[in-house]
Write a protein that holds these residues in place. Structure first.
Motif, PDB file in Angstrom:
ATOM      1  N   GLU A  36       0.458 -12.908  -0.414  1.00  0.00           N
ATOM      2  CA  GLU A  36      -0.208 -14.210  -0.508  1.00  0.00           C
ATOM      3  C   GLU A  36       0.161 -14.905  -1.806  1.00  0.00           C
ATOM      4  O   GLU A  36       0.400 -16.120  -1.834  1.00  0.00           O
ATOM      5  CB  GLU A  36      -1.732 -14.023  -0.425  1.00  0.00           C
ATOM      6  N   PHE A  37       0.222 -14.124  -2.897  1.00  0.00           N
ATOM      7  CA  PHE A  37       0.568 -14.702  -4.188  1.00  0.00           C
ATOM      8  C   PHE A  37       1.975 -15.286  -4.178  1.00  0.00           C
ATOM      9  O   PHE A  37       2.208 -16.386  -4.680  1.00  0.00           O
ATOM     10  CB  PHE A  37       0.459 -13.644  -5.282  1.00  0.00           C
ATOM     11  N   PHE A  69      -4.516 -12.179  -8.787  1.00  0.00           N
ATOM     12  CA  PHE A  69      -4.130 -12.868  -7.563  1.00  0.00           C
ATOM     13  C   PHE A  69      -5.320 -13.182  -6.660  1.00  0.00           C
ATOM     14  O   PHE A  69      -5.136 -13.497  -5.487  1.00  0.00           O
ATOM     15  CB  PHE A  69      -3.086 -12.089  -6.748  1.00  0.00           C
ATOM     16  N   ALA A  70      -6.568 -13.069  -7.171  1.00  0.00           N
ATOM     17  CA  ALA A  70      -7.724 -13.415  -6.347  1.00  0.00           C
ATOM     18  C   ALA A  70      -7.701 -14.901  -6.052  1.00  0.00           C
ATOM     19  O   ALA A  70      -7.546 -15.729  -6.947  1.00  0.00           O
ATOM     20  CB  ALA A  70      -9.020 -13.035  -7.067  1.00  0.00           C
ATOM     21  N   GLN A  71      -7.843 -15.267  -4.772  1.00  0.00           N
ATOM     22  CA  GLN A  71      -7.788 -16.654  -4.353  1.00  0.00           C
ATOM     23  C   GLN A  71      -8.981 -16.963  -3.466  1.00  0.00           C
ATOM     24  O   GLN A  71      -9.295 -16.219  -2.537  1.00  0.00           O
ATOM     25  CB  GLN A  71      -6.497 -16.936  -3.550  1.00  0.00           C
ATOM     26  N   THR A  81      -6.686 -19.485   0.618  1.00  0.00           N
ATOM     27  CA  THR A  81      -5.295 -19.135   0.914  1.00  0.00           C
ATOM     28  C   THR A  81      -4.803 -19.888   2.145  1.00  0.00           C
ATOM     29  O   THR A  81      -3.805 -19.520   2.743  1.00  0.00           O
ATOM     30  CB  THR A  81      -5.154 -17.621   1.148  1.00  0.00           C
ATOM     31  N   ARG A 105     -14.700 -10.062  -7.043  1.00  0.00           N
ATOM     32  CA  ARG A 105     -13.312  -9.912  -7.466  1.00  0.00           C
ATOM     33  C   ARG A 105     -12.783 -11.164  -8.167  1.00  0.00           C
ATOM     34  O   ARG A 105     -11.593 -11.436  -8.165  1.00  0.00           O
ATOM     35  CB  ARG A 105     -12.424  -9.567  -6.259  1.00  0.00           C
ATOM     36  N   ARG A 126      -1.062  -7.149   0.456  1.00  0.00           N
ATOM     37  CA  ARG A 126      -1.393  -8.431   1.092  1.00  0.00           C
ATOM     38  C   ARG A 126      -1.607  -9.513   0.043  1.00  0.00           C
ATOM     39  O   ARG A 126      -1.135 -10.648   0.202  1.00  0.00           O
ATOM     40  CB  ARG A 126      -2.655  -8.287   1.956  1.00  0.00           C
ATOM     41  N   ARG A 127      -2.329  -9.138  -1.052  1.00  0.00           N
ATOM     42  CA  ARG A 127      -2.551 -10.125  -2.119  1.00  0.00           C
ATOM     43  C   ARG A 127      -1.227 -10.529  -2.761  1.00  0.00           C
ATOM     44  O   ARG A 127      -1.031 -11.691  -3.122  1.00  0.00           O
ATOM     45  CB  ARG A 127      -3.506  -9.553  -3.173  1.00  0.00           C
ATOM     46  N   LYS A 128      -0.316  -9.538  -2.905  1.00  0.00           N
ATOM     47  CA  LYS A 128       0.998  -9.858  -3.476  1.00  0.00           C
ATOM     48  C   LYS A 128       1.759 -10.828  -2.596  1.00  0.00           C
ATOM     49  O   LYS A 128       2.350 -11.801  -3.079  1.00  0.00           O
ATOM     50  CB  LYS A 128       1.791  -8.563  -3.681  1.00  0.00           C
TER      51      LYS A 128
END
Length: 472
Positions: A115-116, A283-285, A288, A278, A111-113
């Protein structure tokens, strides 16, 4: 429900002696009484129980997961007893739990990927759109051409920062960054690092306060000047980006024992406990949403943490909560002796005007680079492919060749090898100009005969300085 007999394997499984187990109610050893009731109800319904999973208490206080096979024995409608065959599946359950945890972690990373990648597209399109608009406006009229060129330049720098961060995180996570260490005064590192964020601070009308204790200002650490400045600049830039216009940013530095302590704090929106946990994750945001007021790729703090650790330091993020500002604290070990610089820099003689061969198959890239270098006063010749470059070398002499690696006929490595073969008695400077920047790529370039390796997009000022300081 009373235990009448248990074999040695059952006693070993739970750790009891026969006296501690036989004669007791079996329900006492079940972790879940509801689960025992379900088991007992099936038996009382004249049903055989197969692969019935329960959790049993051990003498040590731990538990065991077992599968039970059981069927009741009845006589004249009266229940007499049951035999329970148990199989230990504790390791299977543990592995299953670990698997589920790993699946959840992979899903979160995926999911983070995603979003990134969405953020990356957004962050790249914004400056590209601004550059295109500025160039279109400059082509249509002269009245605001300088202003439009300034916009294009700023946005191109932003694109360069984004690409640089992407390349940095790839190299760092793969362990392919080498630090060029030397003794450094921490005050100078902070001064140059802060300079990288001053333009953003000024544009947001923010107040920056810098306080360096005298013993910290003069203290030395052993590190890579560019990377240390990147650490300080990134933290201050981050504070400015996430603090509202007109906000305050404080940078303090002090000596604590044998360490240098640096703190960057702000009165911005702060960090939630979830994001604080975190903050340094890749990729911590914090945001988003579609608005994405602050922007960024969510990899800057990851880079900072890795670079701090590569210098033997540590970093910590703090915040009292949302709306209460943020603090980032860094500790670096002080230099206790005076080591030699790992890579001493040679200072060649000045040569203000160079004869340059640019080998590039992209017409726009070649022509624009030629124009800029000519404006700096260099003599520039273009070659559109590798064979054309080798032919040009047969008929003319050049001080330096800037060679793209990805060419349509022979690659840049082969060009370098052939040029070296042609000019054995009169060496010249070869520089790779390429988008490939891994350590392996640099090693291949050196092995092929290149002297230098420039990453695209190359900093024109840096390239001009390089050309102007070549020794004849």
């Amino acid at each position: 429900g009373r235990v009448l007999w248990a074999n040695a394997a059952q006693l070993r499984l739970l750790g009891y002696s026969a006296e501690e187990y036989v004669g007791y109610q079996i329900r006492e050893f079940y972790v879940s009484q509801r689960r025992f009731d379900e088991f007992w109800q099936e038996l009382m319904a004249h049903q055989s129980v197969y692969d019935f999973e329960v959790e049993l208490r051990c003498k040590t206080g731990s538990t065991k997961h077992v599968l039970i096979h059981s069927s009741g024995h009845w006589e004249n409608g009266e229940f007499l007893y049951t035999r329970c065959f148990m199989r230990d599946i504790s390791e299977h359950v543990r592995l299953e739990e670990e698997l589920q945890k790993t699946i959840a972690q992979l899903a979160a990373a995926d999911r983070r990927k995603d979003e990134f990648l969405a953020v990356l597209g957004h962050e790249l399109r914004n400056p590209l759109g601004a550059v295109q608009n500025a160039i279109a406006a400059a082509r249509l009229g002269q009245s605001r051409r300088d202003e439009m060129l300034e916009i294009a330049w700023r946005q191109t720098e932003q694109l360069g920062r984004l690409v640089g961060d992407l390349l940095d995180i790839a190299r760092i996570t793969q362990g392919k960054i080498r630090l060029q260490k030397e003794p450094l005064r921490i005050g100078l590192v902070i001064e140059r690092g802060v300079e990288q964020a001053r333009e953003l601070i000024a544009s947001r009308r923010q107040e920056l306060s810098i306080s360096l204790a005298p013993e910290a200002d003069a203290a030395q650490i052993y590190g890579d000047p560019a990377r240390l400045q990147q650490i300080v600049g990134n933290l201050v830039h981050n504070a400015a980006k996430f603090t509202q216009p007109g906000g305050r940013i404080n940078l303090t530095a002090d000596r604590k024992g044998d360490e240098i302590f640096i703190r960057v704090s702000d009165n911005g929106p702060g960090l939630s406990s979830e994001l604080l946990a975190r903050a340094f994750d890749l990729f911590a945001q914090a945001d988003t949403s579609l608005a994405r007021v602050q922007g960024g790729l969510g990899i800057g703090l990851t880079i900072v943490k890795k670079l701090v650790e590569m210098h033997g330091g540590r970093i910590q993020a703090k915040s009292e909560g949302v709306g209460k500002g943020s603090q980032f604290e860094v500790w670096f070990p002080m230099m206790t002796d005076t080591p030699q610089a790992e890579h001493p820099i040679e200072r060649p003689q000045s040569l203000n005007r160079s004869r340059v061969l640019v080998v590039e198959d992209n017409y726009d890239a070649a022509e624009s680079l030629k124009l800029v270098l000519q404006l700096y006063g260099h003599d520039v010749t273009l070659a559109a492919n590798g064979l054309e470059a080798v032919d040009a070398m047969r008929v003319s002499d050049y001080d330096v060749a800037l060679v793209d690696i990805g060419l349509p006929d022979i690659d840049g490595y082969e060009v370098a090898r052939r040029i070296r073969a042609l000019h054995k008695s009169k060496p010249m400077v070869l520089a790779a100009l390429t988008g490939y920047g891994q350590q392996r790529d640099k090693q291949m370039a050196l092995a092929a005969g290149f002297d230098h390796h420039f990453m695209k997009p190359v900093d024109i000022g840096e390239l001009h300085a390089f050309l102007s300081t070549l020794s004849s």
